[in-house]
Design an enzyme around this catalytic site. Structure first.
Site, mmCIF file in Angstrom:
data_model
loop_
_atom_site.group_PDB
_atom_site.id
_atom_site.type_symbol
_atom_site.label_atom_id
_atom_site.label_comp_id
_atom_site.label_asym_id
_atom_site.label_seq_id
_atom_site.Cartn_x
_atom_site.Cartn_y
_atom_site.Cartn_z
ATOM 1 N N GLU A 227 7.706 -15.178 -10.504
ATOM 2 C CA GLU A 227 7.396 -13.714 -10.260
ATOM 3 C C GLU A 227 6.921 -12.865 -11.574
ATOM 4 O O GLU A 227 6.010 -12.338 -11.511
ATOM 5 C CB GLU A 227 8.671 -12.804 -9.559
ATOM 6 C CG GLU A 227 8.681 -13.169 -8.188
ATOM 7 C CD GLU A 227 9.853 -12.215 -7.909
ATOM 8 O OE1 GLU A 227 10.995 -12.192 -8.017
ATOM 9 O OE2 GLU A 227 9.572 -11.461 -7.015
ATOM 10 N N ARG B 98 5.186 -0.528 -6.464
ATOM 11 C CA ARG B 98 5.147 -1.068 -5.073
ATOM 12 C C ARG B 98 4.050 -2.312 -5.089
ATOM 13 O O ARG B 98 4.003 -2.916 -4.080
ATOM 14 C CB ARG B 98 5.065 -0.349 -3.904
ATOM 15 C CG ARG B 98 6.233 0.679 -3.970
ATOM 16 C CD ARG B 98 5.978 1.850 -2.893
ATOM 17 N NE ARG B 98 6.392 1.041 -1.675
ATOM 18 C CZ ARG B 98 7.818 1.150 -1.255
ATOM 19 N NH1 ARG B 98 8.466 1.687 -1.690
ATOM 20 N NH2 ARG B 98 7.764 0.542 -0.142
ATOM 21 N N TRP C 205 -3.525 -2.461 -1.146
ATOM 22 C CA TRP C 205 -2.933 -3.985 -1.379
ATOM 23 C C TRP C 205 -3.905 -4.794 -0.497
ATOM 24 O O TRP C 205 -3.688 -4.714 0.671
ATOM 25 C CB TRP C 205 -1.503 -4.143 -1.289
ATOM 26 C CG TRP C 205 -0.911 -5.480 -1.864
ATOM 27 C CD1 TRP C 205 -0.724 -6.055 -3.047
ATOM 28 C CD2 TRP C 205 -0.586 -6.612 -1.189
ATOM 29 N NE1 TRP C 205 -0.241 -7.033 -3.315
ATOM 30 C CE2 TRP C 205 -0.160 -7.681 -2.106
ATOM 31 C CE3 TRP C 205 -0.675 -6.973 0.077
ATOM 32 C CZ2 TRP C 205 0.274 -8.836 -1.828
ATOM 33 C CZ3 TRP C 205 -0.353 -8.179 0.614
ATOM 34 C CH2 TRP C 205 0.386 -9.019 -0.648
ATOM 35 N N HIS D 215 16.457 -37.571 -6.422
ATOM 36 C CA HIS D 215 15.730 -37.876 -5.135
ATOM 37 C C HIS D 215 14.138 -37.495 -5.342
ATOM 38 O O HIS D 215 13.438 -37.642 -4.358
ATOM 39 C CB HIS D 215 16.348 -37.186 -4.039
ATOM 40 C CG HIS D 215 17.750 -37.883 -3.864
ATOM 41 N ND1 HIS D 215 18.022 -39.081 -3.217
ATOM 42 C CD2 HIS D 215 18.842 -37.084 -3.902
ATOM 43 C CE1 HIS D 215 19.242 -38.966 -2.867
ATOM 44 N NE2 HIS D 215 19.874 -37.858 -3.480
ATOM 45 N N GLU E 280 16.937 -18.448 -6.787
ATOM 46 C CA GLU E 280 16.798 -16.941 -7.412
ATOM 47 C C GLU E 280 16.409 -17.021 -8.672
ATOM 48 O O GLU E 280 15.458 -16.325 -9.244
ATOM 49 C CB GLU E 280 17.959 -16.213 -7.122
ATOM 50 C CG GLU E 280 17.939 -14.728 -7.569
ATOM 51 C CD GLU E 280 16.807 -13.943 -6.875
ATOM 52 O OE1 GLU E 280 16.116 -14.475 -5.855
ATOM 53 O OE2 GLU E 280 16.664 -12.958 -7.366
ATOM 54 N N ASN F 202 -1.874 2.028 5.875
ATOM 55 C CA ASN F 202 -1.080 1.129 5.537
ATOM 56 C C ASN F 202 -1.025 0.282 6.719
ATOM 57 O O ASN F 202 -0.626 0.610 7.882
ATOM 58 C CB ASN F 202 0.178 1.461 5.075
ATOM 59 C CG ASN F 202 0.154 2.224 3.527
ATOM 60 O OD1 ASN F 202 -0.843 2.109 3.241
ATOM 61 N ND2 ASN F 202 1.348 2.698 3.403
ATOM 62 N N GLY F 203 -0.954 -1.157 6.466
ATOM 63 C CA GLY F 203 -0.623 -1.984 7.889
ATOM 64 C C GLY F 203 -1.772 -2.744 8.247
ATOM 65 O O GLY F 203 -2.794 -2.721 7.301
ATOM 66 N N CYS G 191 0.921 -1.349 0.047
ATOM 67 C CA CYS G 191 0.097 0.036 -0.005
ATOM 68 C C CYS G 191 0.904 1.352 0.141
ATOM 69 O O CYS G 191 1.859 1.097 0.576
ATOM 70 C CB CYS G 191 -0.814 0.194 1.233
ATOM 71 S SG CYS G 191 -1.737 -1.460 1.731
ATOM 72 N N LYS H 33 12.794 -15.569 -9.882
ATOM 73 C CA LYS H 33 12.500 -14.497 -10.977
ATOM 74 C C LYS H 33 11.433 -15.068 -12.063
ATOM 75 O O LYS H 33 10.773 -14.386 -12.314
ATOM 76 C CB LYS H 33 13.623 -14.150 -11.536
ATOM 77 C CG LYS H 33 14.919 -13.308 -10.780
ATOM 78 C CD LYS H 33 14.503 -12.137 -10.408
ATOM 79 C CE LYS H 33 13.757 -11.797 -9.205
ATOM 80 N NZ LYS H 33 14.415 -11.732 -7.992
ATOM 81 N N LYS I 191 6.213 -4.632 -3.780
ATOM 82 C CA LYS I 191 7.826 -4.149 -3.747
ATOM 83 C C LYS I 191 8.295 -4.399 -2.469
ATOM 84 O O LYS I 191 9.204 -5.185 -2.263
ATOM 85 C CB LYS I 191 8.081 -2.797 -4.407
ATOM 86 C CG LYS I 191 9.721 -2.563 -4.201
ATOM 87 C CD LYS I 191 10.394 -3.623 -5.217
ATOM 88 C CE LYS I 191 12.013 -3.428 -5.155
ATOM 89 N NZ LYS I 191 12.745 -4.686 -5.757
HETATM 90 C C1 F6R Z 1 12.057 -11.026 -5.293
HETATM 91 C C2 F6R Z 1 11.614 -10.106 -4.211
HETATM 92 C C3 F6R Z 1 11.166 -10.329 -3.011
HETATM 93 C C4 F6R Z 1 12.071 -9.515 -1.872
HETATM 94 C C5 F6R Z 1 11.439 -9.663 -0.498
HETATM 95 C C6 F6R Z 1 12.362 -8.997 0.441
HETATM 96 O O1 F6R Z 1 12.154 -10.696 -6.351
HETATM 97 O O2 F6R Z 1 11.609 -8.909 -4.380
HETATM 98 O O3 F6R Z 1 11.377 -11.859 -2.820
HETATM 99 O O4 F6R Z 1 13.320 -9.904 -2.157
HETATM 100 O O5 F6R Z 1 10.199 -9.463 -0.511
HETATM 101 O O6 F6R Z 1 12.306 -7.768 0.231
HETATM 102 P P1 F6R Z 1 13.542 -6.751 0.844
HETATM 103 O O7 F6R Z 1 14.716 -7.257 0.188
HETATM 104 O O8 F6R Z 1 13.069 -5.502 0.566
HETATM 105 O O9 F6R Z 1 13.407 -7.281 2.516
#
Ligand code: F6R
Length: 624
Positions: A503, A27, A74, A519, A496, A100-101, A2, A500, A619
């Site tokens: 996502e 975000r 959100w 396995h 990772e 927010n929250g 949010c 990616k 984000k």
């Molecule tokens: C993946 C991604 C999320 C963040 C996670 C932690 O592309 O963006 O998995 O890595 O939400 O975010 P931070 O680093 O801001 O704590």
């Protein structure tokens, strides 16, 4: 997650609020709204969906006025509907609030309000309950003959304070009242809020990027701060009614830094920024004379660093994956037992730890609720709790005992890219520093420094493979998903790469240590499910080759990321080979991850996905 933007000044609020929301769009959100005080009434426009929809509503019926609040939501409590979108009003319809929250005890508060006769709730949200509670307290303070009469501004601030004292949960809040001209109030606990200080105008925002086009002077509010904002002044106090310390600081970046430039997406821009961001993560921190790293921000003496006998790394998502690589790095370079823990698990697990343990919370945003919770728990228990953050004004950065900033510049793309490589660089710097105090010789230190210093150029070499990777992405555009495998330092890179891929393409993707294939995972192998092997020319290369053979024997297509002699040895096995420079294993992930970022990016574009705003994602995840 949010977003909040508030404005009070002499300009029309509507375009500023809308522009601020657009800057927070990346975000993640699923509805948006504004409330602007137009003369003697609050005008609100809100709707589910994109900010573009809200803009249409505002063009159809423009709200005018020079102060107001706005929000991107959100959904947490209640679906993403017009009714649930913020702002929410109190029972009188005069007070509008964005939040927010999560208000954890909202049901109990709501039941109490209903019992008292308030039956005017129109949404399923926790936020509306807070608006009603503040409104009730404000109205009740209008003068009962017993206490001295306060100004409406003071009454509103006090009503908010009293309401927040009853709240269990987290909040970043902004509110306006139609009877109190040119006045907005904000408060925070666990959800960021920043005050932007302008000339005859002031701003509130959940992230400074929303307002950096208007002012670079900012006050990053602390938890339990309440801020009363007018055109030409502001007052910060605490929820308990006491004074609060604050400082006005300069925002580190400019509006230009958060523009896409010529790139079609922020994600691509940020992938291509990595040679520079990795350089910035090392800038001024390598000492070739002493063959070590200098990390003054850790706030630890040499003796204290020498005494560290265990390291716990924690984070979420991409930051967790960087931490997993950090475990290998710190054990190899410094010989210190290191563990990586999901922040969400660590904070509730009550992990037994020895006295000389240090905890690193790794977080790009520095606001991730679970990572912050983990760091606070570690602090509560008295462990030295350090941060590896990008956002220098973030809560983790401010509450930690010290740490290392990434200096990667703003990361706008929802999918983390440059923050990952910066985190791995910093973990190498920490490994080098701690290692040199233990068993690493000067020549080993020099070799590590040389490996680190070569990275920016080597990243450029990998970025030059973008067109090759784009062609591979096109070829696999109809794949049903993708598997990712790697060993040792490159096992977390497999995780990772898979993260990616899921996502931003929404394809099914999984990452595993290569050896786990037999396995169970091998049951998935089939011609429409390519396997990506991160198999650089290193000590475990031959073992990866065995695993690739196992996939080939079951007609699974293979994309290999390799280095050195690897391409020759894989020529007959892999359908596609991407060759990155050969480097020592502790820095290898910084190069091998780049093709995976590009593969996910190009495939997502090929599939027509909204790369910078992938569905359901935010984000910065400021709720648990
Ligand atoms: C993946 C991604 C999320 C963040 C996670 C932690 O592309 O963006 O998995 O890595 O939400 O975010 P931070 O680093 O801001 O704590």
């Amino acid at each position: 997650m949010c977003g909040i933007v508030g404005y009070v000044g002499r300009s029309e609020a509507a375009p500023i609020l809308l522009d601020g929301l657009r800057r927070l769009e990346y975000r993640g959100y699923d509805s948006a709204g504004v409330a602007i005080v137009d003369g003697d009434r609050v005008e609100t426009r809100k709707c589910a969906g994109r900010i573009a929809e809200l803009a249409k509503l505002m063009t159809a019926r423009p709200p005018t006025g020079t102060y107001g609040i706005s929000h991107t939501r959100w959904a947490t409590h209640g679906k993403a509907t017009d009714q649930n979108a913020h702002p929410h009003f109190d029972a009188s319809g005069k007070l509008a609030l964005v939040h927010n929250g999560v208000i954890e005890n909202y049901q109990a508060l709501k039941d109490e309000l209903i019992q008292e006769g308030d039956n005017s709730f129109t949404s399923e949200t926790d936020t509306e309950v807070l608006a009603h509670l503040v409104g009730k307290l404000y109205d009740a303070s209008s003068g009962n003959g017993t206490s001295p009469v306060q100004t409406p501004k003071a009454r509103l601030v006090n009503a908010l304070r009293t309401a927040l004292q009853q709240v269990i949960g987290t909040y970043g809040i902004a509110l306006v009242h139609q009877d109190i001209p040119d006045f907005i109030v904000g408060a925070r606990r666990g959800s960021p809020l920043v005050l932007g200080v302008g000339k005859e105008e002031n701003f509130l925002a959940s992230d400074v990027s929303a307002i950096v086009a208007y002012t670079r002077d900012a006050v990053y509010l602390n938890d339990f701060d309440v801020v009363a904002v007018e055109r030409d002044k502001f007052e910060i106090s605490s929820v308990a009614g006491e004074g609060s310390n604050y400082e006005v600081s300069k925002v580190e970046f400019t509006d230009e830094d958060i523009k896409k430039g010529d790139y079609p997406h922020y994600m691509l821009k940020e992938i291509f920024e990595q040679a520079g961001s990795v350089r910035d993560a090392m800038r001024g921190r390598l000492s070739p004379e002493e063959c070590t790293a200098k990390l003054g921000g850790l706030n630890m003496t040499t003796a204290e660093l020498r005494d560290v006998c265990r390291v716990v790394l924690t984070g979420c998502g991409t930051a967790l994956h960087a931490g997993m690589i950090g475990e290998y790095i710190l054990e190899q370079l410094a010989g210190i037992p290191t563990e990586i823990e999901y922040a969400s698990e660590f904070r509730h697990r009550n992990t037994p730890m020895t006295r000389d343990t240090v905890v690193f919370a790794i977080s790009q945003s520095g606001e991730t609720a679970d990572t912050l919770g983990a760091m606070r728990e570690s602090k509560r228990k008295g462990y030295r709790s350090l941060g590896i953050c990008n956002n220098v004004a973030s809560t983790i950065a401010r509450e930690s005992d010290g740490g290392v900033y990434m200096h990667a510049g703003p990361e706008i793309g929802v999918a983390a890219t440059k923050s990952f490589t910066s985190q791995v660089v910093i973990l190498n710097l920490i490994g080098l520093l701690l290692g040199r105090m233990r068993h690493l010789s000067t020549s080993e230190g020099t070799q590590i420094i040389a490996a680190l210093q070569s990275l920016p150029e080597q990243i450029e070499e990998v970025l030059n493979l973008s067109d090759q990777i784009k062609a591979i992405a096109k070829k696999y555009a109809s794949a049903s998903g993708m598997l990712f495998f790697g060993r040792q330092f490159n096992f977390p890179v497999a995780l990772e790469g898979a993260l990616k891929m899921k996502e931003i393409t929404y394809l099914f993707a999984e990452g595993h240590p290569s050896a786990e294939l037999k396995h169970g995972i091998i049951a998935l192998v089939r011609p429409d499910l390519p396997s990506v092997f991160i198999a650089p020319d290193d000590a475990v290369f031959s073992k990866n080759v065995n695993n690739i053979e196992q996939v080939k024997a079951r007609k699974g297509p293979v994309i290999a990321i390799t280095s050195g002699e690897g391409a020759g040895r894989l020529a007959k096995l892999a359908e596609d080979i991407i060759t990155v420079p050969k480097v020592p294993d502790f820095v290898s992930p910084i190069l091998t991850v780049v093709p995976l970022q590009l593969l996910a990016y190009h495939l997502a574009v090929e599939l027509g996905r909204d790369v910078d705003k992938p569905r359901n994602l935010a984000k910065s995840v400021t709720v648990e």
